[in-house]
Design a protein around this motif. Structure first.
Motif, mmCIF file in Angstrom:
data_model
loop_
_atom_site.group_PDB
_atom_site.id
_atom_site.type_symbol
_atom_site.label_atom_id
_atom_site.label_comp_id
_atom_site.label_asym_id
_atom_site.label_seq_id
_atom_site.Cartn_x
_atom_site.Cartn_y
_atom_site.Cartn_z
ATOM 1 N N LEU A 174 18.255 73.843 47.705
ATOM 2 C CA LEU A 174 19.642 73.434 47.483
ATOM 3 C C LEU A 174 20.281 72.999 48.791
ATOM 4 O O LEU A 174 20.131 73.666 49.825
ATOM 5 C CB LEU A 174 20.434 74.613 46.894
ATOM 6 N N ASP A 175 21.015 71.912 48.746
ATOM 7 C CA ASP A 175 21.793 71.438 49.891
ATOM 8 C C ASP A 175 23.081 72.257 49.957
ATOM 9 O O ASP A 175 23.941 72.144 49.078
ATOM 10 C CB ASP A 175 22.106 69.951 49.711
ATOM 11 N N MET A 176 23.236 73.070 51.003
ATOM 12 C CA MET A 176 24.408 73.932 51.114
ATOM 13 C C MET A 176 25.687 73.156 51.420
ATOM 14 O O MET A 176 26.778 73.720 51.390
ATOM 15 C CB MET A 176 24.167 74.998 52.183
ATOM 16 N N ARG A 177 25.560 71.864 51.711
ATOM 17 C CA ARG A 177 26.750 71.040 51.941
ATOM 18 C C ARG A 177 27.282 70.424 50.657
ATOM 19 O O ARG A 177 28.294 69.712 50.685
ATOM 20 C CB ARG A 177 26.422 69.931 52.948
ATOM 21 N N ASP A 178 26.620 70.669 49.539
ATOM 22 C CA ASP A 178 27.083 70.126 48.265
ATOM 23 C C ASP A 178 28.488 70.649 47.960
ATOM 24 O O ASP A 178 28.788 71.823 48.209
ATOM 25 C CB ASP A 178 26.116 70.540 47.149
ATOM 26 N N PRO A 179 29.369 69.797 47.439
ATOM 27 C CA PRO A 179 30.743 70.246 47.164
ATOM 28 C C PRO A 179 30.830 71.357 46.125
ATOM 29 O O PRO A 179 31.873 72.032 46.030
ATOM 30 C CB PRO A 179 31.443 68.967 46.674
ATOM 31 N N GLY A 180 29.770 71.580 45.353
ATOM 32 C CA GLY A 180 29.779 72.660 44.367
ATOM 33 C C GLY A 180 29.396 74.011 44.937
ATOM 34 O O GLY A 180 29.259 74.981 44.173
ATOM 35 N N VAL A 181 29.230 74.111 46.263
ATOM 36 C CA VAL A 181 28.833 75.374 46.912
ATOM 37 C C VAL A 181 30.020 75.943 47.676
ATOM 38 O O VAL A 181 30.632 75.263 48.501
ATOM 39 C CB VAL A 181 27.648 75.148 47.878
ATOM 40 N N VAL A 198 27.999 83.727 47.440
ATOM 41 C CA VAL A 198 27.959 82.268 47.305
ATOM 42 C C VAL A 198 28.217 81.921 45.842
ATOM 43 O O VAL A 198 27.530 82.410 44.941
ATOM 44 C CB VAL A 198 26.591 81.700 47.750
ATOM 45 N N TRP A 199 29.195 81.053 45.624
ATOM 46 C CA TRP A 199 29.521 80.586 44.284
ATOM 47 C C TRP A 199 28.984 79.163 44.106
ATOM 48 O O TRP A 199 29.189 78.298 44.961
ATOM 49 C CB TRP A 199 31.035 80.589 44.073
ATOM 50 N N LEU A 200 28.305 78.953 43.011
ATOM 51 C CA LEU A 200 27.795 77.622 42.651
ATOM 52 C C LEU A 200 28.549 77.136 41.420
ATOM 53 O O LEU A 200 28.577 77.816 40.388
ATOM 54 C CB LEU A 200 26.293 77.686 42.354
ATOM 55 N N ARG A 201 29.168 75.978 41.555
ATOM 56 C CA ARG A 201 29.927 75.396 40.445
ATOM 57 C C ARG A 201 29.455 73.959 40.245
ATOM 58 O O ARG A 201 29.898 73.045 40.922
ATOM 59 C CB ARG A 201 31.427 75.448 40.739
ATOM 60 N N ASP A 202 28.514 73.793 39.339
ATOM 61 C CA ASP A 202 27.903 72.479 39.088
ATOM 62 C C ASP A 202 27.333 71.882 40.373
ATOM 63 O O ASP A 202 27.466 70.674 40.638
ATOM 64 C CB ASP A 202 28.923 71.515 38.460
ATOM 65 N N ALA A 203 26.718 72.709 41.160
ATOM 66 C CA ALA A 203 26.078 72.224 42.383
ATOM 67 C C ALA A 203 24.886 71.346 42.024
ATOM 68 O O ALA A 203 24.086 71.687 41.155
ATOM 69 C CB ALA A 203 25.626 73.397 43.242
ATOM 70 N N ARG A 204 24.762 70.205 42.679
ATOM 71 C CA ARG A 204 23.728 69.226 42.356
ATOM 72 C C ARG A 204 22.379 69.627 42.960
ATOM 73 O O ARG A 204 22.279 70.000 44.130
ATOM 74 C CB ARG A 204 24.147 67.851 42.891
ATOM 75 N N LEU A 205 21.344 69.548 42.144
ATOM 76 C CA LEU A 205 19.970 69.815 42.578
ATOM 77 C C LEU A 205 19.126 68.581 42.298
ATOM 78 O O LEU A 205 19.125 68.059 41.189
ATOM 79 C CB LEU A 205 19.380 71.015 41.808
ATOM 80 N N ASP A 206 18.410 68.129 43.306
ATOM 81 C CA ASP A 206 17.517 66.982 43.160
ATOM 82 C C ASP A 206 16.172 67.482 42.638
ATOM 83 O O ASP A 206 15.565 68.386 43.219
ATOM 84 C CB ASP A 206 17.340 66.297 44.513
ATOM 85 N N ASP A 207 15.676 66.912 41.558
ATOM 86 C CA ASP A 207 14.419 67.384 40.991
ATOM 87 C C ASP A 207 13.258 67.179 41.956
ATOM 88 O O ASP A 207 12.261 67.915 41.899
ATOM 89 C CB ASP A 207 14.119 66.676 39.665
ATOM 90 N N ALA A 208 13.359 66.210 42.848
ATOM 91 C CA ALA A 208 12.303 65.992 43.838
ATOM 92 C C ALA A 208 12.238 67.143 44.839
ATOM 93 O O ALA A 208 11.251 67.282 45.555
ATOM 94 C CB ALA A 208 12.523 64.674 44.571
#
Length: 384
Positions: A174-181, A198-208
């Protein structure tokens, strides 16, 4: 490659890049390029493709020269993320992630524990759902060391709630800079805030950036946890170093004949742990980290606590006074700070109780605990 060739490579490294005058990032980069980061990793990825037991030979040369310790600077990256990425990541992820991880340009954290899933990690509730060619993660993680500094996180999330808890998990970077983190610090006994919620709210995950197959997250997590315990419990190969070194130094400055038996006993325990770690590294050969790593972690954690309890007793009334609880790093070299910090050793990285269960079942072959929910779909398991 034999041990003397690894030692020769390490000596060239410190001669060409003297640690005292070489910036940390530059020195660690040179060490990675020399194959001395993790000597058992493939060439070009920080290693030489040799047995893991030879790592100590390289470490001893670098340590003697005053070189930086990447585990101290990036513990979740060096000890846990790197072997997991190597074992389960794509070649593209190997090339992208390993070198900046080792040079500590990119700090890592581990998003495993949750308020309702600590020792029962497989019961976690953080969900990841498909979203186009990626995923979206929602949930709460807790006790996450270095989350406030981390660029990347190892994330274990539930992708299928309709199968038993161990089978519905998937593992991501997971990219910790994602706005959902969102990261919130947690203050601890020492006054520091090393770990966080750490709260995750629709944090984006790249399948790659998924590690392992969908639904195979538990298997990947075992790679992380076995390496975590091996890294934490590995100890030093130098006799009388580490926590027992602190006790010996204090004893020499203010010996107490009434406590002689305790320090002798603790020194013997520390030396037994050191020798056991060296034997385990040699016996491991080219294989992955296994359950024996739990032994070093368990014994080392309990030893640290006993050593710093002795130090506080040796200090007398001074042992009742701590310089401050404001998180000032200047206090981290004090024995009172180390005493307070050691209380976490038997909790972090697997509790002492969990590690005893692992050793009983997977090393000694004793009957396992009764697990009434192992075949029940996660959605049907009662949770508080």
């Amino acid at each position: 490659m034999t041990e003397h060739l690894v030692v020769d490579a390490a000596r060239r490294l410190v001669a060409e890049h003297p640690p005292a005058s070489t910036p940390t990032e530059e020195f660690l980069g040179a060490r990675f390029d020399a194959g001395l980061a993790w000597v058992h990793f493939p060439r070009g990825l920080g290693g030489l493709g040799v047995a893991p037991g030879l790592q100590g030979a390289a470490d001893a040369v670098v340590e003697a020269a005053g070189g930086p310790n990447p585990f101290d600077l990036n513990p979740m990256g060096y000890g846990m993320a790197a072997p997991t990425v190597l074992a389960h990541g794509s070649p593209a992820l190997h090339e992208r992630l390993l070198r900046p991880l080792y040079t500590c340009e990119e700090i890592w954290c581990q998003l495993f524990s949750e308020p309702g899933a600590g020792s029962d990690l497989a019961g976690l509730a953080t969900r990841a759902v498909r979203d186009g060619d990626g995923w979206r993660a929602t949930g709460q993680k807790v006790w996450t060391s270095k989350a406030h500094e981390a660029r990347w996180a190892l994330l274990l999330a539930r992708t299928d709630p309709d199968v038993p808890k161990h089978k519905g998990l998937t593992y991501f970077v997971l990219d910790m800079r994602d706005p959902g983190v969102e990261v919130r610090p947690l203050r601890q006994l020492t006054g520091d805030a090393e770990f966080n919620e750490v709260w995750l709210r629709d944090a984006r995950l790249d399948d790659a950036w998924r590690l392992g197959d969908v639904g195979a997250g538990w298997k990947v997590a075992m790679t992380t946890l076995m390496n975590e315990r091996t890294a934490i419990g590995g100890g030093s190969i130098e006799r009388g170093s580490g926590s027992i070194g602190d006790a010996l130094a204090l004893w020499r400055s203010q010996p107490d004949p009434g406590l002689r038996d305790r320090i002798v006993t603790l020194f013997a325990r520390a030396d037994a742990l050191r020798l056991t770690g060296m034997r385990h590294a040699a016996e491991r050969g080219d294989g992955p980290a296994g359950p024996m790593g739990s032994l070093g972690k368990l014994v080392g954690a309990e030893l640290n606590q006993a050593v710093y309890e002795l130090c506080v007793d040796l200090l007398g009334t001074a042992g009742t006074r701590h310089p401050g609880y404001d998180g000032d790093p200047a206090t981290h070299d004090t024995l009172t700070w180390k005493f307070l910090r050691s209380r976490a050793n038997t909790i972090e990285g697997g509790t002492a109780e969990v590690l005893r269960g692992i050793l009983a079942e997977r090393v000694l072959g004793l009957p396992g605990d009764i697990r009434v929910d192992k075949d029940t779909p996660w959605r049907e398991v009662p949770r508080g």
